[in-house]
Design an enzyme around this catalytic site. Sequence first.
Site, PDB file in Angstrom:
ATOM      1  N   ASP A  40       0.814  -1.223   0.000  1.00 17.01           N
ATOM      2  CA  ASP A  40       0.000   0.000   0.000  1.00 17.01           C
ATOM      3  C   ASP A  40       0.841   1.264   0.000  1.00 17.01           C
ATOM      4  OD1 ASP A  40       1.007  -0.038   2.543  1.00 17.01           O
ATOM      5  OD2 ASP A  40      -0.932   0.125   3.568  1.00 17.01           O
ATOM      6  N   ARG A  99      12.950  25.615   0.643  1.00 20.87           N
ATOM      7  CA  ARG A  99      12.538  26.833  -0.064  1.00 20.87           C
ATOM      8  C   ARG A  99      11.239  27.405   0.492  1.00 20.87           C
ATOM      9  NH1 ARG A  99      13.011  24.577  -6.108  1.00 20.87           N
ATOM     10  NH2 ARG A  99      12.488  22.664  -4.974  1.00 20.87           N
ATOM     11  N   GLN A 100      10.587  26.664   1.372  1.00 15.26           N
ATOM     12  CA  GLN A 100       9.369  27.154   2.025  1.00 15.26           C
ATOM     13  C   GLN A 100       9.702  27.523   3.469  1.00 15.26           C
ATOM     14  OE1 GLN A 100       5.755  24.814   1.198  1.00 15.26           O
ATOM     15  NE2 GLN A 100       6.955  23.605  -0.242  1.00 15.26           N
ATOM     16  N   LYS A 196      15.616  39.741 -10.602  1.00 16.17           N
ATOM     17  CA  LYS A 196      14.561  38.988 -11.282  1.00 16.17           C
ATOM     18  C   LYS A 196      13.241  39.133 -10.551  1.00 16.17           C
ATOM     19  CE  LYS A 196      15.108  34.597  -8.815  1.00 16.17           C
ATOM     20  NZ  LYS A 196      15.493  33.186  -8.865  1.00 16.17           N
ATOM     21  N   ARG A 198       9.423  36.970 -10.002  1.00 20.40           N
ATOM     22  CA  ARG A 198       8.780  35.660 -10.119  1.00 20.40           C
ATOM     23  C   ARG A 198       7.272  35.860 -10.267  1.00 20.40           C
ATOM     24  NH1 ARG A 198      11.436  31.110  -9.816  1.00 20.40           N
ATOM     25  NH2 ARG A 198      13.461  30.948  -8.788  1.00 20.40           N
TER      26      ARG A 198
END
Length: 319
Positions: A40, A99-100, A196, A198
């Site tokens: 499972d 990255r969070q 930059k 995003r």
Amino acid sequence: MASLQRIVMMSGNANRPLAERMAAHAKRRLADVTVSRFRDGETQVIINDDIRGADVFIIQPTSPPVNQHLMELLVMIDAARRASAGRITAVVPYYGYMRQEKKTEGREPISAKLVANLITVAGANRLLTVDLTNAAIEGFFDIPVDHLSAMRHLAERINALRLENVVLVAPDVGAVRRVERFRTYMRDADVAVVFKDRPRPDEAVVSGIVGNVAGKTAVIVDDIVSTGGTLIAAAEALIANGAERVLAAVTHPVLAAGAAERLAASPIEKIFITDTIALDECPAPFEQVSLAALLAEAVNRIHYGISLSELMSDSSPVV
């Protein structure tokens, strides 16, 4: 804590080749551990060696598939704790979810903190990792964190090319400190910064470049390459602003689907990466730099109670 006489190194399925190279450098064998799944999908871990009272190092980057490898790490930690390990160090060369690490808008989780809680509650006594996106993540843990950097090793590989007229490029403002550290190993290099935006996650649009790149060999320095969008956008902007060549040095090759192909078609001649994440193959334009010796030395120092400051110092020798 009582004296820990034995080192036990064990690996999950995330990056067995790196674990084997680390064990070889440390002149030790990897413990016999079965890491599998029930039908499972549940993770099953069986430690077949006696680890009672041992100093256990579990080598498991939480690389893609992130959730599967994270669960393997947590279950291995729990298994080691229940097997009466003397101390457990989670060796996580690539820390997924890093990255969070902050909220960018309302009703958003701080997943890097959640993962830190999970690793601690599972039973880890220490974390060893490489090039976190934000060093502040160390503060998410209530256990000691040893945070190594791949910058010196990558810079040494760049230096071996004997390039001239080099400019080191931060692909965004957040990478400036990393580039400055990289520059300590390449003292004649200039620095440029790409600005930059995003508009959407995993999409980068260059709005400008600060610094002179015309006629220079540009080396983009970053911690992660995932979709490749940031590197490609930066490289195209550098060429448009007169750079003669573009190379890149990146610690963690996450490489989402299609990224390698897009990067191969980009203006970047060569991308130097490390082995914190296992790759089935290392296609052009990538070249891998191993951190196995660095991590093995860190394991030995942690076990014997020797300071890791030298490994983290910008003046330290490469191991």
